[in-house]
Design a protein around this motif. Structure first.
Motif, PDB file in Angstrom:
ATOM      1  N   SER A   1     -18.629 -19.076  35.765  1.00 49.08           N
ATOM      2  CA  SER A   1     -17.431 -19.253  34.950  1.00 49.08           C
ATOM      3  C   SER A   1     -16.167 -19.129  35.805  1.00 49.08           C
ATOM      4  O   SER A   1     -15.211 -19.897  35.662  1.00 49.08           O
ATOM      5  CB  SER A   1     -17.415 -18.228  33.818  1.00 49.08           C
ATOM      6  N   SER A   2     -16.177 -18.167  36.694  1.00 48.52           N
ATOM      7  CA  SER A   2     -15.043 -17.962  37.596  1.00 48.52           C
ATOM      8  C   SER A   2     -14.846 -19.182  38.500  1.00 48.52           C
ATOM      9  O   SER A   2     -13.707 -19.627  38.718  1.00 48.52           O
ATOM     10  CB  SER A   2     -15.280 -16.711  38.439  1.00 48.52           C
ATOM     11  N   ASP A   3     -15.935 -19.735  39.019  1.00 46.80           N
ATOM     12  CA  ASP A   3     -15.837 -20.931  39.858  1.00 46.80           C
ATOM     13  C   ASP A   3     -15.316 -22.123  39.057  1.00 46.80           C
ATOM     14  O   ASP A   3     -14.508 -22.911  39.554  1.00 46.80           O
ATOM     15  CB  ASP A   3     -17.186 -21.274  40.491  1.00 46.80           C
ATOM     16  N   LEU A   4     -15.777 -22.263  37.823  1.00 49.51           N
ATOM     17  CA  LEU A   4     -15.278 -23.361  36.985  1.00 49.51           C
ATOM     18  C   LEU A   4     -13.778 -23.214  36.752  1.00 49.51           C
ATOM     19  O   LEU A   4     -13.036 -24.198  36.785  1.00 49.51           O
ATOM     20  CB  LEU A   4     -16.005 -23.395  35.635  1.00 49.51           C
ATOM     21  N   GLN A   5     -13.351 -21.993  36.515  1.00 45.18           N
ATOM     22  CA  GLN A   5     -11.922 -21.729  36.317  1.00 45.18           C
ATOM     23  C   GLN A   5     -11.139 -22.128  37.572  1.00 45.18           C
ATOM     24  O   GLN A   5     -10.119 -22.803  37.484  1.00 45.18           O
ATOM     25  CB  GLN A   5     -11.715 -20.242  36.001  1.00 45.18           C
TER      26      GLN A   5
ATOM     27  N   ILE B   1     -10.798 -26.018  35.938  1.00 45.57           N
ATOM     28  CA  ILE B   1      -9.803 -25.815  34.885  1.00 45.57           C
ATOM     29  C   ILE B   1      -8.389 -25.667  35.442  1.00 45.57           C
ATOM     30  O   ILE B   1      -7.477 -26.393  35.032  1.00 45.57           O
ATOM     31  CB  ILE B   1     -10.187 -24.605  34.012  1.00 45.57           C
ATOM     32  N   LYS B   2      -8.187 -24.757  36.387  1.00 39.95           N
ATOM     33  CA  LYS B   2      -6.836 -24.508  36.922  1.00 39.95           C
ATOM     34  C   LYS B   2      -6.219 -25.729  37.615  1.00 39.95           C
ATOM     35  O   LYS B   2      -5.034 -25.981  37.447  1.00 39.95           O
ATOM     36  CB  LYS B   2      -6.840 -23.319  37.875  1.00 39.95           C
TER      37      LYS B   2
ATOM     38  N   ARG C   1      -3.836 -30.656  35.584  1.00 40.52           N
ATOM     39  CA  ARG C   1      -2.428 -30.566  35.181  1.00 40.52           C
ATOM     40  C   ARG C   1      -2.194 -31.034  33.740  1.00 40.52           C
ATOM     41  O   ARG C   1      -1.155 -30.754  33.174  1.00 40.52           O
ATOM     42  CB  ARG C   1      -1.564 -31.400  36.118  1.00 40.52           C
ATOM     43  N   SER C   2      -3.133 -31.761  33.184  1.00 38.75           N
ATOM     44  CA  SER C   2      -2.975 -32.274  31.823  1.00 38.75           C
ATOM     45  C   SER C   2      -4.343 -32.338  31.151  1.00 38.75           C
ATOM     46  O   SER C   2      -5.377 -32.151  31.795  1.00 38.75           O
ATOM     47  CB  SER C   2      -2.353 -33.668  31.852  1.00 38.75           C
ATOM     48  N   LYS C   3      -4.315 -32.628  29.869  1.00 43.60           N
ATOM     49  CA  LYS C   3      -5.568 -32.737  29.116  1.00 43.60           C
ATOM     50  C   LYS C   3      -6.427 -33.882  29.658  1.00 43.60           C
ATOM     51  O   LYS C   3      -7.636 -33.742  29.807  1.00 43.60           O
ATOM     52  CB  LYS C   3      -5.254 -32.948  27.633  1.00 43.60           C
ATOM     53  N   GLU C   4      -5.801 -34.988  29.972  1.00 42.35           N
ATOM     54  CA  GLU C   4      -6.525 -36.139  30.512  1.00 42.35           C
ATOM     55  C   GLU C   4      -7.098 -35.830  31.898  1.00 42.35           C
ATOM     56  O   GLU C   4      -8.218 -36.206  32.211  1.00 42.35           O
ATOM     57  CB  GLU C   4      -5.628 -37.382  30.558  1.00 42.35           C
ATOM     58  N   ALA C   5      -6.310 -35.147  32.714  1.00 36.97           N
ATOM     59  CA  ALA C   5      -6.788 -34.771  34.049  1.00 36.97           C
ATOM     60  C   ALA C   5      -7.974 -33.812  33.932  1.00 36.97           C
ATOM     61  O   ALA C   5      -8.942 -33.924  34.685  1.00 36.97           O
ATOM     62  CB  ALA C   5      -5.664 -34.129  34.857  1.00 36.97           C
TER      63      ALA C   5
ATOM     64  N   LYS D   1     -11.119 -35.740  32.950  1.00 39.57           N
ATOM     65  CA  LYS D   1     -11.664 -36.476  34.102  1.00 39.57           C
ATOM     66  C   LYS D   1     -12.322 -35.516  35.091  1.00 39.57           C
ATOM     67  O   LYS D   1     -13.427 -35.762  35.568  1.00 39.57           O
ATOM     68  CB  LYS D   1     -10.553 -37.267  34.783  1.00 39.57           C
ATOM     69  N   GLN D   2     -11.632 -34.432  35.393  1.00 38.40           N
ATOM     70  CA  GLN D   2     -12.162 -33.428  36.337  1.00 38.40           C
ATOM     71  C   GLN D   2     -13.470 -32.827  35.823  1.00 38.40           C
ATOM     72  O   GLN D   2     -14.439 -32.698  36.556  1.00 38.40           O
ATOM     73  CB  GLN D   2     -11.106 -32.333  36.547  1.00 38.40           C
ATOM     74  N   ALA D   3     -13.483 -32.449  34.546  1.00 41.03           N
ATOM     75  CA  ALA D   3     -14.670 -31.829  33.958  1.00 41.03           C
ATOM     76  C   ALA D   3     -15.833 -32.820  33.905  1.00 41.03           C
ATOM     77  O   ALA D   3     -16.976 -32.472  34.217  1.00 41.03           O
ATOM     78  CB  ALA D   3     -14.350 -31.304  32.562  1.00 41.03           C
ATOM     79  N   SER D   4     -15.545 -34.040  33.534  1.00 39.70           N
ATOM     80  CA  SER D   4     -16.581 -35.074  33.471  1.00 39.70           C
ATOM     81  C   SER D   4     -17.187 -35.325  34.852  1.00 39.70           C
ATOM     82  O   SER D   4     -18.408 -35.405  35.004  1.00 39.70           O
ATOM     83  CB  SER D   4     -15.972 -36.356  32.907  1.00 39.70           C
TER      84      SER D   4
END
Length: 125
Positions: free
Chosen positions: A77-81, A85-86, A89-93, A96-99
């Motif tokens: 979870s810490s690595d994902l953060q 996540i951090k 910069r935006s919901k769309e970013a 894309k990053q999460a996908s």
């Protein structure tokens, strides 16, 4: 989840699993997967530096100090953060990053599982 907890509570099984996972990183078998993670078409400043490998290595390293599933999930979870996540910069970013992360994470875990199945059957307990 109960099966994972049972395996993690057995120190000898964790030791064998950890050594199998470390061996996978030292073998040439992950080279093809590593090449898929190289994004040659992006600006080098924006290129992700194999964050999935970093997350997996951190998870494996945390197996040294703790086999509590909650600690392992906290590490991940810490690595994902930090890596997903951090930096968004935006919901769309973030989407894309999460996908991108999930797609490559699944590919990496599938490859590692395949290698362990074929070359390191003792790592499965």
């Amino acid at each position: 989840l109960q099966t994972v907890r049972a395996l993690l509570n057995n120190n000898s099984t964790v030791t064998v699993l950890r050594s199998g996972l470390y061996a996978v990183f030292n073998e040439q078998s992950l080279d093809v997967t590593k090449n898929l993670f190289q994004d040659k078409f992006r600006n080098p400043k924006k290129r992700q530096k194999n964050i999935q490998f970093k997350c997996l290595k951190n998870l494996i390293s945390s197996l040294t100090s703790s086999t509590d599933i909650r600690d392992l999930l906290s590490c991940f979870s810490s690595d994902l953060q930090t890596f997903v996540i951090k930096p968004s910069r935006s919901k769309e970013a973030f989407k894309k990053q999460a996908s991108d992360f999930l797609l490559k994470w699944n590919l990496l875990l599938s490859t590692v599982g395949k290698i362990l199945t074929i070359n390191r059957t003792d790592s499965f307990g």
